[in-house]
Design a protein around this motif. Sequence first.
Motif, PDB file in Angstrom:
ATOM      1  N   MET A   1     -12.626  -9.255  -3.009  1.00 31.85           N
ATOM      2  CA  MET A   1     -13.625  -8.857  -4.011  1.00 31.85           C
ATOM      3  C   MET A   1     -14.208  -7.498  -3.655  1.00 31.85           C
ATOM      4  SD  MET A   1     -14.724 -10.030  -6.810  1.00 31.85           S
ATOM      5  CE  MET A   1     -15.247  -8.587  -7.706  1.00 31.85           C
ATOM      6  N   LEU A   2     -14.393  -7.277  -2.370  1.00 29.11           N
ATOM      7  CA  LEU A   2     -14.935  -5.997  -1.906  1.00 29.11           C
ATOM      8  C   LEU A   2     -13.991  -4.858  -2.288  1.00 29.11           C
ATOM      9  CD1 LEU A   2     -17.380  -5.068  -0.278  1.00 29.11           C
ATOM     10  CD2 LEU A   2     -16.018  -5.307   1.795  1.00 29.11           C
ATOM     11  N   GLU A   3     -12.712  -5.070  -2.022  1.00 28.35           N
ATOM     12  CA  GLU A   3     -11.724  -4.042  -2.372  1.00 28.35           C
ATOM     13  C   GLU A   3     -11.666  -3.861  -3.888  1.00 28.35           C
ATOM     14  OE1 GLU A   3     -10.341  -1.980  -0.494  1.00 28.35           O
ATOM     15  OE2 GLU A   3      -9.649  -2.840   1.396  1.00 28.35           O
ATOM     16  N   MET A   4     -11.742  -4.964  -4.623  1.00 32.03           N
ATOM     17  CA  MET A   4     -11.664  -4.859  -6.089  1.00 32.03           C
ATOM     18  C   MET A   4     -12.869  -4.095  -6.620  1.00 32.03           C
ATOM     19  SD  MET A   4     -10.405  -8.450  -7.571  1.00 32.03           S
ATOM     20  CE  MET A   4      -9.053  -9.330  -6.948  1.00 32.03           C
ATOM     21  N   ALA A   5     -14.052  -4.429  -6.119  1.00 26.56           N
ATOM     22  CA  ALA A   5     -15.268  -3.762  -6.604  1.00 26.56           C
ATOM     23  C   ALA A   5     -15.196  -2.279  -6.263  1.00 26.56           C
ATOM     24  CB  ALA A   5     -16.503  -4.395  -5.971  1.00 26.56           C
ATOM     25  N   TYR A   6     -14.728  -1.998  -5.065  1.00 26.67           N
ATOM     26  CA  TYR A   6     -14.666  -0.607  -4.619  1.00 26.67           C
ATOM     27  C   TYR A   6     -13.620   0.177  -5.408  1.00 26.67           C
ATOM     28  CZ  TYR A   6     -14.806   3.291  -1.409  1.00 26.67           C
ATOM     29  OH  TYR A   6     -14.966   4.534  -0.882  1.00 26.67           O
ATOM     30  N   SER A   7     -12.584  -0.507  -5.841  1.00 25.54           N
ATOM     31  CA  SER A   7     -11.477   0.188  -6.512  1.00 25.54           C
ATOM     32  C   SER A   7     -11.607   0.189  -8.023  1.00 25.54           C
ATOM     33  CB  SER A   7     -10.138  -0.453  -6.152  1.00 25.54           C
ATOM     34  OG  SER A   7     -10.066  -0.708  -4.798  1.00 25.54           O
ATOM     35  N   GLY A   8     -12.719  -0.233  -8.553  1.00 28.57           N
ATOM     36  CA  GLY A   8     -12.908  -0.057  -9.990  1.00 28.57           C
ATOM     37  C   GLY A   8     -13.280  -1.284 -10.781  1.00 28.57           C
TER      38      GLY A   8
END
Length: 441
Positions: free
Chosen positions: A228-235
């Motif tokens: 989720m962290l990567e998803m939020a950070y990536s857009g």
Amino acid sequence: MINQIVLEKNFISCIVIAPFFNKFTMLVVQKFGGTSVGDIPRIKNVARKVKAELDKKNKVIVVVSAMSGVTNQLVDYCNQVSSLISEEALAEYDSIVSSGEQVTSGLLALELQSMGYKARSLLGWQIPLKTDNSHSKARIESIDGDFLLKSLDSYDVVVVAGFQGIEEESNRIATLGRGGSDTSAVAIAAAVKADICDIYTDVNGVYTTDPRITDKARRLKKVTYEEMLEMAYSGSKVLQTRSVAMAMNHNVRVRVLSTFEEVSDASGTTLVNNIEEIMERRMITGISYSKNDVRITLVKMPDHPGVSARIFGALADKDINIDMIVQNVSQDGNSFDITFTVPNTDFEMAKMTIESIADEIKYEKLLFDDNIAKISVIGVGMISHSGVAHTMFKTLAEKNINILLISTSEIKVSVLIAKEYGELAVRMLHDAYGLNAKNKD
Ligand code: ASP
Ligand code: MG
């Protein structure tokens, strides 16, 4: 029981005395986003969602955003009168843009009163939710969780204005960055040791990709905090990145739910700690897409130690988020180039910052490109599967899409491509990784 909690800064702590609720009572934080409180009928709908929890004899702390569009309007007013460069101006900006949440917290408390509940609104400074002095994107230092719990002795429910806190030293309101009421909610849930933090929004969970790009996107029942962290950070726009980091660090159980649907145990997406909680192994969990980045390239700088440190130090001092850094030394070893991306909202500041140290780092050219899209494939399954990157590059090559930049982490592969191909690439990759097949979560 006494708990020490550390929020976004290491040195912070706050003492929380856990209350003696009966064993069937849960302590629930419910957060409602801008579209959920977008007008009076919607605020009444939110009040019914609060009532549903109270009917279950749960203890409830509600956190609200401003009505949708209101913060944008307030930001726009600020931009019309100031370039918002100085700290003083940003402090004033915070005082202005925080007002949207004051309105919705008051209105929801009023509606709950009309329904017969003892309810009150709470602004950031009244809790207090203390922040550092980085106005417009302040970090939370501490929250008086004890005060919140005690207020549930005198009130059936309290409604907290999200997005805002107080910077104590100068006694000024500070806001937590756009989307910051997610972070308010998770931080409050951590401070009071809530059993769950339900984030109500206009979508019914986190999807394999943006459902507006492909109708084959599927809701994920569970995702790990890291994903989720990567998803939020990536857009992915569903949760503010900082709220996910906060949830991960404090082990807050977070669920993303729709305000406009009935909630059952099967609803929404739950953030979990452990891949083992996700029954079926999958290689890729989701595909994120962002077209709001700018690529910055510094060309031909004399190659000696400390230059990169100088550049990124100056950018960090201005709190600018950097992604996808690539550095390359020329073949003769005398000069080097650096390329990276920043969110377009940080672009002007990044440009000014780099130009202000031009004499020291001596680049020959400074290039910018905002005609780019960043596509990221994300999944903890990548750790145990090979060929993930190859599948991505092959899929793009088949459509003749040129890759401008590649970066990877343990659980993510990101590429930059021309903006015009962004959505096509997402659809192709969603198919290539089998995300729109009958795969289960
Ligand atoms: N109202 C603020 C914003 O629009 C905070 C939030 O909604 O989370 O950014
Ligand atoms: Mg939001």
